[in-house]
Design a protein around this motif. Structure first.
Motif, PDB file in Angstrom:
ATOM      1  N   TRP B  34       0.859  -1.188   0.000  1.00 55.92           N
ATOM      2  CA  TRP B  34       0.000   0.000   0.000  1.00 55.92           C
ATOM      3  C   TRP B  34       0.896   1.239   0.000  1.00 55.92           C
ATOM      4  O   TRP B  34       1.866   1.325   0.776  1.00 55.92           O
ATOM      5  CB  TRP B  34      -0.908   0.035   1.226  1.00 55.92           C
ATOM      6  CG  TRP B  34      -2.093  -0.886   1.162  1.00 55.92           C
ATOM      7  CD1 TRP B  34      -2.215  -2.119   1.742  1.00 55.92           C
ATOM      8  CD2 TRP B  34      -3.347  -0.632   0.521  1.00 55.92           C
ATOM      9  NE1 TRP B  34      -3.458  -2.642   1.489  1.00 55.92           N
ATOM     10  CE2 TRP B  34      -4.182  -1.755   0.746  1.00 55.92           C
ATOM     11  CE3 TRP B  34      -3.860   0.440  -0.220  1.00 55.92           C
ATOM     12  CZ2 TRP B  34      -5.490  -1.832   0.251  1.00 55.92           C
ATOM     13  CZ3 TRP B  34      -5.154   0.357  -0.713  1.00 55.92           C
ATOM     14  CH2 TRP B  34      -5.953  -0.760  -0.472  1.00 55.92           C
ATOM     15  N   TYR B  35       0.540   2.181  -0.874  1.00 54.54           N
ATOM     16  CA  TYR B  35       1.239   3.464  -0.940  1.00 54.54           C
ATOM     17  C   TYR B  35       0.209   4.588  -0.866  1.00 54.54           C
ATOM     18  O   TYR B  35      -0.937   4.432  -1.280  1.00 54.54           O
ATOM     19  CB  TYR B  35       2.010   3.600  -2.266  1.00 54.54           C
ATOM     20  CG  TYR B  35       3.287   2.796  -2.342  1.00 54.54           C
ATOM     21  CD1 TYR B  35       3.273   1.465  -2.731  1.00 54.54           C
ATOM     22  CD2 TYR B  35       4.517   3.375  -2.023  1.00 54.54           C
ATOM     23  CE1 TYR B  35       4.449   0.733  -2.804  1.00 54.54           C
ATOM     24  CE2 TYR B  35       5.697   2.647  -2.098  1.00 54.54           C
ATOM     25  CZ  TYR B  35       5.649   1.327  -2.491  1.00 54.54           C
ATOM     26  OH  TYR B  35       6.813   0.600  -2.561  1.00 54.54           O
ATOM     27  N   GLN B  36       0.673   5.727  -0.356  1.00 57.76           N
ATOM     28  CA  GLN B  36      -0.139   6.931  -0.328  1.00 57.76           C
ATOM     29  C   GLN B  36       0.503   7.949  -1.260  1.00 57.76           C
ATOM     30  O   GLN B  36       1.719   8.179  -1.185  1.00 57.76           O
ATOM     31  CB  GLN B  36      -0.185   7.499   1.094  1.00 57.76           C
ATOM     32  CG  GLN B  36      -1.030   8.762   1.255  1.00 57.76           C
ATOM     33  CD  GLN B  36      -0.838   9.390   2.629  1.00 57.76           C
ATOM     34  OE1 GLN B  36       0.272   9.755   3.003  1.00 57.76           O
ATOM     35  NE2 GLN B  36      -1.915   9.511   3.396  1.00 57.76           N
ATOM     36  N   GLN B  37      -0.293   8.533  -2.154  1.00 59.49           N
ATOM     37  CA  GLN B  37       0.270   9.494  -3.098  1.00 59.49           C
ATOM     38  C   GLN B  37      -0.502  10.805  -3.023  1.00 59.49           C
ATOM     39  O   GLN B  37      -1.684  10.868  -3.366  1.00 59.49           O
ATOM     40  CB  GLN B  37       0.235   8.946  -4.524  1.00 59.49           C
ATOM     41  CG  GLN B  37       0.947   9.837  -5.525  1.00 59.49           C
ATOM     42  CD  GLN B  37       1.057   9.213  -6.900  1.00 59.49           C
ATOM     43  OE1 GLN B  37       0.231   8.384  -7.279  1.00 59.49           O
ATOM     44  NE2 GLN B  37       2.076   9.586  -7.659  1.00 59.49           N
ATOM     45  N   ALA B  38       0.186  11.843  -2.575  1.00 57.08           N
ATOM     46  CA  ALA B  38      -0.404  13.181  -2.571  1.00 57.08           C
ATOM     47  C   ALA B  38      -0.312  13.757  -3.979  1.00 57.08           C
ATOM     48  O   ALA B  38       0.495  13.314  -4.808  1.00 57.08           O
ATOM     49  CB  ALA B  38       0.340  14.067  -1.575  1.00 57.08           C
ATOM     50  N   LEU B  39      -1.112  14.745  -4.249  1.00 56.19           N
ATOM     51  CA  LEU B  39      -1.185  15.346  -5.579  1.00 56.19           C
ATOM     52  C   LEU B  39       0.186  15.840  -6.033  1.00 56.19           C
ATOM     53  O   LEU B  39       0.848  16.598  -5.324  1.00 56.19           O
ATOM     54  CB  LEU B  39      -2.185  16.497  -5.565  1.00 56.19           C
ATOM     55  CG  LEU B  39      -2.545  17.097  -6.928  1.00 56.19           C
ATOM     56  CD1 LEU B  39      -3.233  16.050  -7.791  1.00 56.19           C
ATOM     57  CD2 LEU B  39      -3.441  18.315  -6.755  1.00 56.19           C
ATOM     58  N   GLY B  40       0.628  15.372  -7.183  1.00 59.11           N
ATOM     59  CA  GLY B  40       1.892  15.829  -7.747  1.00 59.11           C
ATOM     60  C   GLY B  40       3.132  15.266  -7.099  1.00 59.11           C
ATOM     61  O   GLY B  40       4.245  15.691  -7.403  1.00 59.11           O
TER      62      GLY B  40
END
Lengths: 115, 120
Positions: B34-40
């Motif tokens: 699982w990864y978390q990706q913020a905008l940009g």
């Protein structure tokens, strides 16, 4: 803490130009991967490099892994609008510590190729 | 299915609500991330499973985040009492190989399309 720094962060070029994206770290990585991500989608693997000094070519894309396994570069020749996207480098487990399950990603280079 | 499937694709939650995000990995894949990706930004590691065992949860930002993979296949990421800073795309990825296998080479990760969480 292992960190991968990518540069430039943003790149906007005209179709037909060449470009190079860099991925640097102070840590040694056992392998390094490059992914490309388009809006609304997950990253897709382009290449994996595992040997220091290794060079891999994928059509107009050339990938290089540094001799010391701390850095990598992606060179695109004659860029096309279809190359537009977020290019991410990701490092595999390093010697001497860190989770072997964890792929560490750089913040990415957002490439825009204008026709 | 042929690829990694995530649901829901989009989730809007009011601050304080609990959410659950589901990941269906590619059949037979040993590893799940699982990864978390913020905008940009690039994806940031949250947690990793090898089969049903959670081998690394060092990236979970707080004890409000919990992940499970009870039968070594489907995984659920649960976020309790959501906060605005939890807004992000949550990416799930699976890999055929386990890790820790000589020579510590990380196999290709196959990503889902992500679940975009917006906390109001």
């Amino acid at each position: 803490t292992q960190l991968l720094e990518q540069s430039p962060q943003f790149l906007s070029i005209q179709e037909g130009e060449n470009l190079t994206v860099y991925c640097n770290s102070s840590s040694v990585f056992s392998s390094l991967q490059w992914y490309r991500q388009e809006p609304g989608e997950g990253p897709v693997l382009l290449v994996t490099v595992v040997t220091g000094g290794e060079v891999k070519k994928l059509k107009r894309l050339t990938f290089q892994f540094g001799d010391a396994r701390k850095d990598s570069s992606l060179h695109i020749t004659a860029a096309q609008p279809g190359d537009t996207g977020l290019y991410l480098c990701a490092g595999g487990a390093s010697y001497g510590g860190g989770s072997q399950g964890n792929l560490i990603f750089g913040k990415g280079t957002k490439l825009s190729v204008k026709p | 299915g042929a690829g990694v499937s995530q649901s829901p694709r989009y989730k809007v939650a009011k601050r304080g609500q609990d959410v659950a995000l589901r990941c269906d990995p590619i059949s037979g894949h040993v590893s799940l991330f699982w990864y978390q990706q913020a905008l940009g930004q690039g994806p940031e590691f949250l947690t990793y499973f090898q089969n049903e065992a959670q081998l690394d949860k060092s990236g979970l930002p707080s004890d409000r985040f919990f992940a499970e993979r009870p039968e070594g296949s489907v995984s659920t990421l649960k976020i309790q009492r959501t906060q605005q800073e939890d807004s992000a795309v949550y990416l799930c990825a699976s890999s055929l190989v386990g890790t820790g296998q000589a020579p510590y080479h990380t196999g290709e990760l196959f990503f889902g399309e992500g679940s975009r969480l917006t906390v109001l």
